[in-house]
Design a protein around this motif. Structure first.
Motif, PDB file in Angstrom:
ATOM      1  N   TYR A 157       0.846  -1.189   0.000  1.00  0.00           N
ATOM      2  CA  TYR A 157       0.000   0.000   0.000  1.00  0.00           C
ATOM      3  C   TYR A 157       0.889   1.250   0.000  1.00  0.00           C
ATOM      4  CZ  TYR A 157      -3.766  -3.243   1.044  1.00  0.00           C
ATOM      5  OH  TYR A 157      -4.670  -4.280   0.993  1.00  0.00           O
ATOM      6  N   ARG A 158       1.583   1.432  -1.130  1.00  0.00           N
ATOM      7  CA  ARG A 158       2.573   2.496  -1.212  1.00  0.00           C
ATOM      8  C   ARG A 158       1.952   3.881  -1.127  1.00  0.00           C
ATOM      9  NH1 ARG A 158       4.509   4.789  -5.810  1.00  0.00           N
ATOM     10  NH2 ARG A 158       3.581   3.133  -7.049  1.00  0.00           N
ATOM     11  N   HIS A 159       0.882   4.094  -1.867  1.00  0.00           N
ATOM     12  CA  HIS A 159       0.251   5.412  -1.845  1.00  0.00           C
ATOM     13  C   HIS A 159      -0.367   5.717  -0.476  1.00  0.00           C
ATOM     14  CE1 HIS A 159      -0.208   5.377  -6.510  1.00  0.00           C
ATOM     15  NE2 HIS A 159       1.010   5.725  -6.118  1.00  0.00           N
ATOM     16  N   GLU A 160      -0.891   4.689   0.175  1.00  0.00           N
ATOM     17  CA  GLU A 160      -1.485   4.888   1.504  1.00  0.00           C
ATOM     18  C   GLU A 160      -0.420   5.231   2.551  1.00  0.00           C
ATOM     19  OE1 GLU A 160      -4.426   2.611  -0.872  1.00  0.00           O
ATOM     20  OE2 GLU A 160      -2.244   2.573  -0.613  1.00  0.00           O
ATOM     21  N   ALA A 161       0.826   4.859   2.289  1.00  0.00           N
ATOM     22  CA  ALA A 161       1.909   5.180   3.223  1.00  0.00           C
ATOM     23  C   ALA A 161       2.348   6.644   3.129  1.00  0.00           C
ATOM     24  CB  ALA A 161       3.111   4.272   2.963  1.00  0.00           C
ATOM     25  N   GLU A 162       2.038   7.293   2.016  1.00  0.00           N
ATOM     26  CA  GLU A 162       2.532   8.653   1.798  1.00  0.00           C
ATOM     27  C   GLU A 162       2.024   9.668   2.829  1.00  0.00           C
ATOM     28  OE1 GLU A 162       1.959   9.825  -2.242  1.00  0.00           O
ATOM     29  OE2 GLU A 162       3.257   8.227  -3.037  1.00  0.00           O
ATOM     30  N   PRO A 163       0.736   9.675   3.189  1.00  0.00           N
ATOM     31  CA  PRO A 163       0.307  10.635   4.226  1.00  0.00           C
ATOM     32  C   PRO A 163       1.010  10.430   5.559  1.00  0.00           C
ATOM     33  CG  PRO A 163      -1.600   9.739   3.060  1.00  0.00           C
ATOM     34  CD  PRO A 163      -0.405   8.927   2.635  1.00  0.00           C
ATOM     35  N   LEU A 164       1.328   9.186   5.884  1.00  0.00           N
ATOM     36  CA  LEU A 164       2.044   8.906   7.130  1.00  0.00           C
ATOM     37  C   LEU A 164       3.476   9.427   7.064  1.00  0.00           C
ATOM     38  CD1 LEU A 164       0.694   5.298   7.658  1.00  0.00           C
ATOM     39  CD2 LEU A 164       0.087   7.308   9.000  1.00  0.00           C
ATOM     40  N   ALA A 165       4.095   9.297   5.893  1.00  0.00           N
ATOM     41  CA  ALA A 165       5.448   9.829   5.721  1.00  0.00           C
ATOM     42  C   ALA A 165       5.435  11.352   5.825  1.00  0.00           C
ATOM     43  CB  ALA A 165       6.017   9.389   4.379  1.00  0.00           C
ATOM     44  N   ARG A 166       4.429  11.986   5.227  1.00  0.00           N
ATOM     45  CA  ARG A 166       4.322  13.455   5.337  1.00  0.00           C
ATOM     46  C   ARG A 166       4.126  13.873   6.789  1.00  0.00           C
ATOM     47  NH1 ARG A 166       0.789  12.742   0.852  1.00  0.00           N
ATOM     48  NH2 ARG A 166       1.762  13.339  -1.137  1.00  0.00           N
ATOM     49  N   ARG A 167       3.323  13.110   7.522  1.00  0.00           N
ATOM     50  CA  ARG A 167       3.098  13.415   8.929  1.00  0.00           C
ATOM     51  C   ARG A 167       4.393  13.301   9.720  1.00  0.00           C
ATOM     52  NH1 ARG A 167       0.305  16.397  12.462  1.00  0.00           N
ATOM     53  NH2 ARG A 167       0.084  15.374  14.494  1.00  0.00           N
TER      54      ARG A 167
END
Length: 279
Positions: free
Chosen positions: A51-61
């Motif tokens: 779930y690469r795209h779903e991980a992006e908001p967590l990385a931004r956070r």
């Protein structure tokens, strides 16, 4: 020096004593430790499961919460490797997909400032003798992300060799995976269990009381296998060993007779909790 403690999901939920031990240890070494309350998952579980795209908001956070700190210290080789190895890849993939370089620019500042605990001690603070006392026989398992992802090398061993009272015993097949691998243990449970049993048998052959590592997720897997095989060994995070001190010294967490229960309850009070990071 002011640093932020990135505790990680597994430690926050299941192994808070490891976080207390990190605070205890770093405070003893003169480091000013903050615990930003806004921290969440780094996205490793999502990314590794596809779930690469779903991980992006967590990385931004993660970048938002930790971006202003001089250093970010984590007692997890796997989550440290997520930030250092995979955050740059996430930015590159977003750019390759025509979504611009915003993600890459957002994540770039936190990548070089994120350290696994043992490399922070050795490379940034420049210490190997942290004043620890731990009167037990110990063998060390280098977890895959720390060994291959971050290239920790002998840093953990150098720290352990300097601990007074500790007898370090070499682990046969040390560089072999314990079989955890996050969701690998769920999707390939039989293979995972067999790998874990091999690791535990090798550990047991050393005659050590304690097996330590720098990742509680792997220690959870190994510890469960130890319990099933009734070895009598105990899994202990390296932070809890390094935080232990000789009774009566008044310099930190006193080493107890029960390995794995050495982190002092006062350590949480030593860390400042912050709603948002500041310079």
């Amino acid at each position: 020096m002011r640093v932020a403690l990135f505790l990680t999901c597994v430690n926050d939920t299941l192994y808070p004593d490891t976080g207390r031990a990190v605070v205890d240890l770093l405070t003893r070494l003169g480091v000013d430790v903050d615990f930003p309350m806004g921290q969440t998952c780094c996205g490793q579980a999502h990314y590794n499961t596809g779930y690469r795209h779903e991980a992006e908001p967590l990385a931004r956070r993660f970048a938002e919460v930790f971006g202003e700190y001089e250093a970010i210290v984590t007692p997890s080789g796997s989550c440290g490797a997520m930030v250092r190895e995979l955050y740059p890849r996430m930015g590159e993939r977003a750019r390759a997909e025509g979504r611009g370089d915003t993600l890459a620019r957002t994540l770039a500042p936190v990548v070089p400032r994120t350290y696994e605990l043992t490399e922070f001690l050795v490379d940034v603070l420049g210490v190997t003798d942290v004043g620890a006392y731990y009167p037990h026989t110990v063998t060390y398992h280098p977890t895959c992300h720390g060994l291959r992802g971050l290239g920790l090398g002998d840093r953990p061993l150098r720290l352990l060799r300097a601990v007074r009272g500790l007898e370090l015993r070499e682990l046969p097949g040390a560089e072999e995976c314990c079989g955890f691998g996050g969701t690998f243990a769920l999707k390939n449970s039989d293979v995972s269990a067999a790998m874990g049993a091999d690791k535990v048998r090798n550990a047991e052959s050393t005659g050590a009381e304690v097996l330590c590592a720098a990742d509680n997720s792997c220690l959870m897997h190994i510890g469960g296998t130890m319990g099933r095989l009734r070895t009598g060994m105990r899994p202990v995070h390296i932070a809890e060993i390094l935080a232990s001190t000789e009774p009566g010294t008044g310099t930190g967490t006193e080493a107890g007779t029960e390995a794995g229960k050495d982190a002092g309850p006062e350590a949480r009070e030593n860390a400042r909790t912050t709603e948002e990071p500041s310079a």
